[in-house]
Every structure is written in C-alpha cells, then in structure tokens.
Design a protein around this motif. Structure first.
Motif, PDB file in Angstrom:
ATOM      1  N   GLU A  31       0.819  -1.207   0.000  1.00 54.88           N
ATOM      2  CA  GLU A  31       0.000   0.000   0.000  1.00 54.88           C
ATOM      3  C   GLU A  31       0.854   1.257   0.000  1.00 54.88           C
ATOM      4  O   GLU A  31       0.356   2.349  -0.261  1.00 54.88           O
ATOM      5  N   SER A  47      -6.119  -2.507   4.400  1.00 54.15           N
ATOM      6  CA  SER A  47      -7.143  -1.571   3.933  1.00 54.15           C
ATOM      7  C   SER A  47      -8.270  -2.307   3.209  1.00 54.15           C
ATOM      8  O   SER A  47      -8.109  -3.432   2.731  1.00 54.15           O
ATOM      9  N   ARG A  48      -9.408  -1.648   3.123  1.00 53.76           N
ATOM     10  CA  ARG A  48     -10.567  -2.226   2.446  1.00 53.76           C
ATOM     11  C   ARG A  48     -10.279  -2.485   0.974  1.00 53.76           C
ATOM     12  O   ARG A  48     -10.727  -3.484   0.403  1.00 53.76           O
TER      13      ARG A  48
END
Length: 268
Positions: A41, A81-82
């Motif tokens: 990410e 994270s989503r």
C-alpha cells in the motif's frame, strides 16, 4: 508462466517473505517458470525486524492461475485496507489462489502456521501445480539430502531415502530421478556408481532400504498419480511414466491402496 505476488504489509516478517520467495525463484531456476512481484500500500514497508522493503504500489494484472501470498506480520501490525481486501477477495472469487501465514482456511485460500511455515507452504503449492517431484527437487536444492523426515515424507519418494551418506548411491538416485520414465539397465547404474553390476543392488538396498527398481517404480507411480489428479486418463498416465500398459499402473495403484502399504516402501 505463473505470477506469484507477495503482498507486503507493515510489520511483515522477513523470513515469511524470503522463504517462499526462495522456493519459487529456485523452482524457476530448475525449469518450473514463475515470475515474482512485490506489492504494498506504500512503496516502502517497514518489516517487524526493522528492515525497510521496497515494493510497487500498483497491482499487476492477475489471471486465475496466479498466486497471491500474504506473509505473516508482527502482533502490532495495522489492519489491511478495504481496497486491498477487495483485491484479495476478487482474485479468489475469480478462481485464483490466496495463501497466507497464520490462521485457518480451505479450498483455494491456503494458510500455514509457524515462523518458517512459509517454506512448507510454498513447497506444497509448488507440488499442487507441478507435482511432488518438482517440490522434491526444489526442497533438495534448498536443503540438501538430509531433510527432516516429516517434510520429506510429505513431498516425494525421492526425498525419503536420501538421509544416507553414500555418495555412490546418491549418484545412482540422481540418474534414476532424471530418467525414471526410461528403462535403466543395471550396467548403466553401475557406471554411475563406479562399481560392479553385482554391487549396485546391495549398496542401494543398504543405503535406502529399496532396490533400484523399487525406487524407480515409486517415482513412476508418484508422477502417474499427479497426472491422474490433473485429469489424465489411465492410458495417458501409464504411457507418460514409462509403464508398458495400463494393467501395470492399475496393479501398483491397487497395491499402494492396500493395507500392505505403498510400493515405494517395498524392497522388491
């Protein structure tokens, strides 16, 4: 060529990345092609051991035959994270495999446990795709002949009788493993071992508990079982591994399933 994508998250354990990566890169060196990619990410990921790892933030295009590995992380790791979870679920829903360390799963979501479990996990996935023989070759390349009995037994007959120190017998085993689908006369094995034909079987049995023929047969049967699991007919599997007819393969499979045990453990 399949793609193996490592998802690197903060507090990732270095060994959980390096172990599986070494398995798949070694497989690539041995002729089982894989391309490794590292995504995260953020472009820099701090590992649990304090070393920063660099990764790409954009995901490659994935096919159903590709693999995502989520290495284990330290206890204070932030949640995923989503968006990343959506990608993982989407790959699985599309028929892909997602593998992680620590936890439980089923089907095409595969997990393992333990600090060094990622190596076993990668060898298992390699065996599912390319067969136990491929996983055994990689394990030998990484760990040498003196493997732990539990790991060896799960991978391939080629690893079970490798704990001895007889170099002549290792040379015979190398020859059989590389040409197990062929007819291998005793004189050829004797030449590889540097001894007389009369001595070959005695040395081999002393070191491995098997005759050379039983060892070759176990490798043939293992490969045939892998082909059958992947949809090959009995006729095709028998031909591919060097059996003269399907009756031989059927007889050996029946013997392996009998209470007497696997033919790879027999001496004749």
């Amino acid at each position: 060529m399949s793609l193996v994508v490592f998802l690197l998250m903060p507090q990732v354990h270095l060994l959980d990345v390096a172990g599986p990566a070494l398995v798949f890169s070694t497989a690539d060196d041995l002729g089982y092609p894989h391309t490794l990619a590292y995504v995260a990410e953020a472009s820099l990921v701090l590992s649990a051991q304090g070393l920063a790892l660099q990764a790409q933030t954009g995901w490659p295009r994935l096919a159903s035959g590709d693999l995502i590995i989520v290495p284990g992380r330290g206890g204070q790791a932030p949640p995923i994270s989503r968006e990343t979870l959506r990608r993982l679920r989407g790959h699985h829903a599309a028929g892909g495999t997602v593998a992680g360390e620590y936890g439980g799963a089923d089907g095409r979501a595969v997990t393992t446990a333990g600090v060094a479990g990622g190596i076993d996990l990668a060898l298992h996935l390699l065996g599912v795709r390319h067969g136990p023989y491929a996983a055994g070759r990689v394990a030998r390349a990484l760990l040498g002949p003196a493997l732990g009995e539990g790991t060896a037994a799960r991978l391939s007959p080629m690893l079970r009788p490798r704990s001895h120190m007889d170099e002549s017998v290792h040379r015979i085993q190398d020859l059989i493993e590389s040409r197990f689908t062929e007819r291998l006369p005793l004189r050829l094995l004797a030449k590889a071992a540097g001894c007389s034909e009369r001595t070959v079987t005695r040395l081999f049995r002393q070191a491995t508990g098997l005759t050379p023929l039983a060892y070759q047969t176990s490798l043939r049967l293992e490969r045939a079982e892998h082909l059958l699991r992947r949809g090959a007919t009995t006729e095709v599997a028998a031909r591919e591994v060097g059996f003269g007819d399907t009756r031989t393969l059927r007889r050996l499979r029946a013997r392996a399933a009998s209470p007497e045990g696997n033919p790879s453990r027999r001496n004749t």
